[in-house]
Design a protein around this motif. Structure first.
Motif, PDB file in Angstrom:
ATOM      1  N   UNK A 177       0.837  -1.206   0.000  1.00  0.00           N
ATOM      2  CA  UNK A 177       0.000   0.000   0.000  1.00  0.00           C
ATOM      3  C   UNK A 177       0.869   1.253   0.000  1.00  0.00           C
ATOM      4  N   UNK A 178       1.902   1.245   0.837  1.00  0.00           N
ATOM      5  CA  UNK A 178       2.787   2.410   0.932  1.00  0.00           C
ATOM      6  C   UNK A 178       3.513   2.654  -0.385  1.00  0.00           C
ATOM      7  N   UNK A 179       3.964   1.566  -1.032  1.00  0.00           N
ATOM      8  CA  UNK A 179       4.668   1.704  -2.308  1.00  0.00           C
ATOM      9  C   UNK A 179       3.742   2.259  -3.396  1.00  0.00           C
ATOM     10  N   UNK A 180       2.527   1.730  -3.481  1.00  0.00           N
ATOM     11  CA  UNK A 180       1.570   2.228  -4.471  1.00  0.00           C
ATOM     12  C   UNK A 180       1.209   3.683  -4.210  1.00  0.00           C
ATOM     13  N   UNK A 181       1.092   4.038  -2.937  1.00  0.00           N
ATOM     14  CA  UNK A 181       0.801   5.429  -2.586  1.00  0.00           C
ATOM     15  C   UNK A 181       1.959   6.342  -2.984  1.00  0.00           C
ATOM     16  N   UNK A 182       3.201   5.862  -2.804  1.00  0.00           N
ATOM     17  CA  UNK A 182       4.370   6.643  -3.197  1.00  0.00           C
ATOM     18  C   UNK A 182       4.381   6.882  -4.710  1.00  0.00           C
ATOM     19  N   UNK A 183       4.085   5.849  -5.484  1.00  0.00           N
ATOM     20  CA  UNK A 183       4.026   6.001  -6.938  1.00  0.00           C
ATOM     21  C   UNK A 183       2.950   6.997  -7.338  1.00  0.00           C
ATOM     22  N   UNK A 184       1.782   6.891  -6.706  1.00  0.00           N
ATOM     23  CA  UNK A 184       0.670   7.789  -7.017  1.00  0.00           C
ATOM     24  C   UNK A 184       1.009   9.232  -6.655  1.00  0.00           C
ATOM     25  N   UNK A 185       1.622   9.432  -5.492  1.00  0.00           N
ATOM     26  CA  UNK A 185       1.996  10.776  -5.057  1.00  0.00           C
ATOM     27  C   UNK A 185       2.978  11.439  -6.002  1.00  0.00           C
ATOM     28  N   UNK A 186       3.803  10.628  -6.647  1.00  0.00           N
ATOM     29  CA  UNK A 186       4.846  11.162  -7.516  1.00  0.00           C
ATOM     30  C   UNK A 186       4.521  11.004  -8.997  1.00  0.00           C
ATOM     31  N   UNK A 187       3.228  10.794  -9.285  1.00  0.00           N
ATOM     32  CA  UNK A 187       2.718  10.795 -10.670  1.00  0.00           C
ATOM     33  C   UNK A 187       3.281   9.687 -11.536  1.00  0.00           C
ATOM     34  N   UNK A 188       3.655   8.550 -10.941  1.00  0.00           N
ATOM     35  CA  UNK A 188       4.128   7.423 -11.733  1.00  0.00           C
ATOM     36  C   UNK A 188       2.958   6.536 -12.146  1.00  0.00           C
ATOM     37  N   UNK A 189       3.064   5.973 -13.331  1.00  0.00           N
ATOM     38  CA  UNK A 189       2.084   5.017 -13.823  1.00  0.00           C
ATOM     39  C   UNK A 189       2.800   3.726 -14.211  1.00  0.00           C
ATOM     40  N   UNK A 190       2.165   2.605 -13.943  1.00  0.00           N
ATOM     41  CA  UNK A 190       2.745   1.313 -14.299  1.00  0.00           C
ATOM     42  C   UNK A 190       2.640   1.090 -15.801  1.00  0.00           C
ATOM     43  N   UNK A 191       3.715   0.622 -16.399  1.00  0.00           N
ATOM     44  CA  UNK A 191       3.748   0.353 -17.844  1.00  0.00           C
ATOM     45  C   UNK A 191       3.519  -1.127 -18.075  1.00  0.00           C
ATOM     46  N   UNK A 192       2.552  -1.447 -18.921  1.00  0.00           N
ATOM     47  CA  UNK A 192       2.318  -2.843 -19.309  1.00  0.00           C
ATOM     48  C   UNK A 192       3.263  -3.196 -20.457  1.00  0.00           C
TER      49      UNK A 192
END
Length: 308
Positions: free
Chosen positions: A80-95
């Motif tokens: 949860x913390x890792x996903x929140x960090x990505x979201x806070x910093x505008x990162x998106x997962x690449x398929x």
């Protein structure tokens, strides 16, 4: 305390057993017939021994299950913390297709010619950086590779034998377009070798740390100005085993050993839900990554007038 979903499953199982018992009055006979049948199948002719062994085995697996459940909060909290960090910093997962992606990177960059066994890109995220002068899109990856070795040893009977060892390693980096240089490699890591002419700068400190290979010495001289050399030295102090590789098509791979650029400091977890909720509600700062992106922006700013 179990999550609500686990409580519902446990309740459903308990209700099913109760209904089965209620609608099967001779369940005791069914139970003992089953015990006798299984005992004979396993060549255990005393049902009491069979039941004792069954209870022992069941207790062991139940203990393991409960022990694992006891620590369920920590890995979930980390995710949860890792996903929140990505979201806070505008990162998106690449398929991506793993086989096609590693094949593409192997064709473009020497950086991925590591190890002699399995190679894979495990994670890939994308984002855009907006600087005062330049805006650029980039991807961040985690690269896993395996080094396989065969070694000889002597067993307890004095016989010579061989065994294979596989050791995993990880590299991280940034992929992006860099229109201000091409066909250039600047490496601080001696594990990877590149083709091209060796280039030496006027900075002894830089030359001791980096090995430069290029297909065009003139464009490399224009690129590696004193200001750029100073900036690359700062980047080298920020990251461990920094490599910079730019293809003939202006594709840049900036790679390093550090694995903490996408990890924000975590203090709480789900064992303290209220504090954990307050923590993830705050902005997760990635200071090392922010500094690196500022350096990349400065590298572009310092290179955009070199007429390459």
């Amino acid at each position: 305390m179990f999550p609500d979903s686990a409580n519902k499953r446990i309740g459903a199982i308990t209700l099913s057993i109760a209904l089965l018992t209620f609608f099967t009055p001779p369940w005791v006979f069914v139970f003992w017939d089953s015990v006798n049948l299984l005992s004979m199948y396993l060549s255990i002719y005393d049902p009491a021994i069979f039941i004792s062994l069954s209870m022992l085995v069941s207790s062991f697996f139940l203990w393991r299950f409960l022990r694992k459940r006891k620590h369920w909060r920590k890995p979930i909290s980390n995710d949860i913390h890792h996903l929140d960090t990505l979201l806070n910093n505008d990162f998106k997962t690449v398929s991506f297709n793993p086989d096609e992606k590693i094949k593409d990177l192997l064709a473009k960059f020497k950086e991925f010619h590591r190890g002699n066994d399995a190679k894979e890109i495990q994670h890939l995220y994308k984002r855009e950086y907006q600087g005062a002068v330049h805006t650029f899109a980039f991807e961040m990856y985690r690269f896993h590779y395996v080094r396989k070795t065969t070694e000889s040893y002597t067993d307890s009977n004095g016989n010579r034998r061989t065994r294979t060892r596989r050791v995993s390693y990880y590299r991280h980096g940034i992929l992006m377009n860099f229109p201000f240089a091409k066909s250039l490699c600047i490496n601080s890591d001696s594990e990877i070798s590149h083709k091209g002419e060796k280039y030496t700068t006027a900075s002894n400190q830089f030359n001791r740390r980096f090995k430069v290979r290029t297909k065009d010495e003139l464009q490399t001289a224009r690129f590696l100005t004193p200001a750029v050399i100073e900036l690359l030295t700062q980047m080298d102090q920020l990251l461990k085993n920094l490599n910079i590789e730019i293809t003939g098509q202006n594709e840049l791979c900036l790679s390093f050993d550090d694995d903490n650029l996408l990890k924000a400091k975590q203090v709480n977890d789900l064992s303290n839900p209220e504090a954990f909720a307050k923590e993830i509600a705050q902005h997760a700062e990635l200071k090392t990554l922010d500094t690196l992106l500022e350096h990349i922006h400065d590298l572009m700013r310092l290179s955009d007038n070199n007429f390459i």
